[in-house]
Enzyme design. Structure first.
Site, mmCIF file in Angstrom:
data_model
loop_
_atom_site.group_PDB
_atom_site.id
_atom_site.type_symbol
_atom_site.label_atom_id
_atom_site.label_comp_id
_atom_site.label_asym_id
_atom_site.label_seq_id
_atom_site.Cartn_x
_atom_site.Cartn_y
_atom_site.Cartn_z
ATOM 1 N N CYS A 52 7.328 -0.783 -4.186
ATOM 2 C CA CYS A 52 7.368 -2.256 -4.095
ATOM 3 C C CYS A 52 7.459 -2.925 -5.460
ATOM 4 O O CYS A 52 7.892 -4.067 -5.572
ATOM 5 C CB CYS A 52 6.140 -2.764 -3.351
ATOM 6 S SG CYS A 52 6.020 -2.073 -1.709
ATOM 7 N N HIS B 226 6.105 -10.211 -4.293
ATOM 8 C CA HIS B 226 6.668 -9.184 -3.417
ATOM 9 C C HIS B 226 6.204 -9.491 -1.996
ATOM 10 O O HIS B 226 5.029 -9.775 -1.767
ATOM 11 C CB HIS B 226 6.185 -7.795 -3.855
ATOM 12 C CG HIS B 226 6.289 -6.776 -2.776
ATOM 13 N ND1 HIS B 226 7.467 -6.520 -2.117
ATOM 14 C CD2 HIS B 226 5.351 -5.981 -2.188
ATOM 15 C CE1 HIS B 226 7.241 -5.606 -1.181
ATOM 16 N NE2 HIS B 226 5.974 -5.255 -1.209
ATOM 17 N N ASN C 65 8.752 -6.585 5.285
ATOM 18 C CA ASN C 65 8.527 -6.058 3.930
ATOM 19 C C ASN C 65 9.684 -5.124 3.579
ATOM 20 O O ASN C 65 9.822 -4.058 4.180
ATOM 21 C CB ASN C 65 7.182 -5.316 3.933
ATOM 22 C CG ASN C 65 6.812 -4.721 2.581
ATOM 23 O OD1 ASN C 65 7.675 -4.461 1.750
ATOM 24 N ND2 ASN C 65 5.535 -4.487 2.378
HETATM 25 O O1 UT7 Z 1 4.293 -3.380 0.304
HETATM 26 C C1 UT7 Z 1 3.097 -3.181 -0.389
HETATM 27 C C2 UT7 Z 1 2.172 -2.296 0.303
HETATM 28 N N1 UT7 Z 1 1.793 -2.726 1.620
HETATM 29 C C3 UT7 Z 1 0.929 -3.724 1.823
HETATM 30 O O2 UT7 Z 1 0.553 -4.453 0.947
HETATM 31 C C4 UT7 Z 1 0.359 -3.858 3.220
HETATM 32 C C5 UT7 Z 1 -1.129 -4.051 3.154
HETATM 33 N N2 UT7 Z 1 -1.789 -4.009 4.421
HETATM 34 C C6 UT7 Z 1 -1.545 -4.870 5.427
HETATM 35 O O3 UT7 Z 1 -0.664 -5.689 5.344
HETATM 36 C C7 UT7 Z 1 -2.454 -4.835 6.649
HETATM 37 O O4 UT7 Z 1 -3.509 -3.947 6.416
HETATM 38 C C8 UT7 Z 1 -1.720 -4.438 7.949
HETATM 39 C C9 UT7 Z 1 -0.768 -5.538 8.379
HETATM 40 C C10 UT7 Z 1 -0.985 -3.140 7.757
HETATM 41 C C11 UT7 Z 1 -2.734 -4.222 9.080
HETATM 42 O O5 UT7 Z 1 -3.483 -5.392 9.271
HETATM 43 P P1 UT7 Z 1 -5.070 -5.315 9.309
HETATM 44 O O6 UT7 Z 1 -5.513 -6.673 9.570
HETATM 45 O O7 UT7 Z 1 -5.534 -4.654 8.054
HETATM 46 O O8 UT7 Z 1 -5.323 -4.427 10.590
HETATM 47 P P2 UT7 Z 1 -6.024 -2.993 10.714
HETATM 48 O O9 UT7 Z 1 -5.145 -1.920 10.161
HETATM 49 O O10 UT7 Z 1 -7.426 -3.088 10.225
HETATM 50 O O11 UT7 Z 1 -6.036 -2.830 12.278
HETATM 51 C C12 UT7 Z 1 -6.794 -3.729 13.117
HETATM 52 C C13 UT7 Z 1 -6.589 -3.325 14.563
HETATM 53 C C14 UT7 Z 1 -6.836 -1.868 14.823
HETATM 54 O O12 UT7 Z 1 -7.457 -1.747 16.077
HETATM 55 P P3 UT7 Z 1 -9.063 -1.571 16.195
HETATM 56 O O13 UT7 Z 1 -9.381 -0.339 15.400
HETATM 57 O O14 UT7 Z 1 -9.643 -2.833 15.581
HETATM 58 O O15 UT7 Z 1 -9.279 -1.441 17.643
HETATM 59 C C15 UT7 Z 1 -5.445 -1.269 14.920
HETATM 60 O O16 UT7 Z 1 -5.381 -0.128 15.701
HETATM 61 O O17 UT7 Z 1 -5.229 -3.584 14.970
HETATM 62 C C16 UT7 Z 1 -4.667 -2.397 15.529
HETATM 63 N N3 UT7 Z 1 -3.241 -2.359 15.219
HETATM 64 C C17 UT7 Z 1 -2.318 -3.005 15.947
HETATM 65 N N4 UT7 Z 1 -2.414 -3.760 17.050
HETATM 66 C C18 UT7 Z 1 -1.276 -4.289 17.549
HETATM 67 C C19 UT7 Z 1 -2.626 -1.741 14.178
HETATM 68 N N5 UT7 Z 1 -1.309 -1.974 14.222
HETATM 69 C C20 UT7 Z 1 -1.085 -2.748 15.310
HETATM 70 C C21 UT7 Z 1 0.061 -3.320 15.875
HETATM 71 N N6 UT7 Z 1 -0.075 -4.093 16.990
HETATM 72 N N7 UT7 Z 1 1.296 -3.158 15.351
#
Ligand code: UT7
Length: 332
Positions: free
Chosen positions: A114, A259, A289
């Protein structure tokens, strides 16, 4: 000493629009979840046989070259940033060079994910400042849709990443105070495995096995919350480093182009610096992204919308796999 002017920017995105609702048909997710957690509404997926990373880069490059009013033959070097090259080797730089019919000029491939565009800008800037080259083409392009699994198992990554390309023509200028004022680059390999694609790699005797395909370990992996927490610290840190280095303050920023990792990350950075909406540009809503392509893709659209004008102070900042992070301040 000459400085590096971003003479023009261009972009290209595949025509295939994939909305959140298209993904909902194929995995356990919702439009609300994706919009709320990432800000993304749709993204582009490449068309096999038409789009490749190098051809998408060439399309973006041609737009930038035309806008710069130069000839393709004026380009003396190519810097190509991508984590998704056409081939494992050689890099996509030489393929772009072949496509643009520029035999003989050097091509540097950048693997900083990135942060690749800003790393590439920094590399090009050194060659221009030292007088080695006067015109350099910098490209960031990615095809990521075919490395993600469009399924429940892959949903954590699949909803975020998209395909696209952006390019910049960089030229030496002797105009006082204009161009790239600084670049600051950082990395911390301690977290290499927090965001990675492990296979196929050279660490094992067998680069690809049926088990790797079966168990999903060929797919990219991201510890999303960990990456998020680091990003919201490193973005402000590296922007402050750039401002301090140039004796400037946040009030001097005319446009911040972060980014496009996640709209919530961009908004956290915006809030941290107290910048009004007109001083931050985001287009992740339309493209997801796009990793190394995201900054030039945003810069090109911002320029088209009249958001970047001569004399403006533009701040670019990135954070991503490696971890790598970087910033650049540019007097347009
Ligand atoms: O490009 C540079 C590098 N990348 C980044 O900077 C990305 C950084 N990270 C993020 O943007 C976020 O962490 C994400 C968008 C990837 C995830 O969002 P989050 O708010 O951190 O969610 P999480 O991973 O903590 O997941 C929360 C819940 C989980 O369920 P439980 O354990 O709370 O029951 C996941 O299983 O959301 C669930 N989940 C989804 N639900 C619906 C994970 N992916 C999905 C999905 N749809 N696509």
């Amino acid at each position: 000493m000459p400085s590096t002017l971003i003479s023009a920017v261009g972009h290209y995105v595949p025509e295939n629009v994939v909305t959140n609702n298209d993904l909902v048909q194929k995995m356990d997710t919702t439009d609300e979840w994706i919009v709320q957690r990432t800000g993304i509404k749709e993204r582009r997926f490449f068309t096999e046989g038409k789009d490749t990373v190098s051809l998408m880069g060439a399309n973006a490059a041609r737009m930038a070259i035309e806008r710069a009013g130069i000839n393709v033959s004026d380009i003396e070097m190519i810097v190509f940033a991508t984590l998704s090259p056409d081939y494992n080797f050689p890099g996509s730089g030489v393929l772009l060079q072949r496509e643009l019919d520029l035999p003989g000029i050097p091509c540097i491939d950048v693997r900083a994910q990135c942060s690749g565009f800003i790393y590439g800008l920094s590399i090009a800037d050194q060659y221009i400042k030292t007088g080695a080259y006067k015109t350099i083409l910098l490209v960031g392009a990615e095809i990521q849709s075919n490395v993600m699994e469009i399924s429940d198992r892959g949903r954590g990554m699949a909803v975020i990443f998209g395909d696209g390309a952006g390019a910049a023509v960089l030229q030496a200028t002797n105009e006082e105070g204009r161009g790239v004022l600084s670049t600051h680059l950082h990395a911390d390999g301690a977290y290499a495995e927090k965001l990675m694609t492990e296979h196929p790699g050279s660490r094992r005797k067998e680069r690809i096995t049926p088990a790797m395909i079966e168990d999903g370990s060929m797919l990219p992996y991201m510890d999303g919350p960990f990456v998020f927490k680091n990003a919201v610290v490193r973005f402000p840190e590296v922007i402050n480093e750039a401002l301090t280095h140039n004796n400037l303050t946040k009030e001097d920023i005319d446009l911040l182009i972060p980014h496009q990792a996640n709209l919530r990350i961009s908004q956290a950075v915006q809030e941290r610096f107290g910048l009004s909406d007109d001083k931050v540009f985001n287009n992740i809503q339309k493209y997801g992204n796009t990793t190394a392509a995201s900054i030039p893709l945003a810069l090109s659209e911002a320029w088209e919308q009249g958001r970047v004008k001569q004399g403006n102070l533009v701040c670019l900042a990135a954070f991503g796999a490696g971890f790598t992070w970087a910033s650049a301040l540019v007097r347009w």
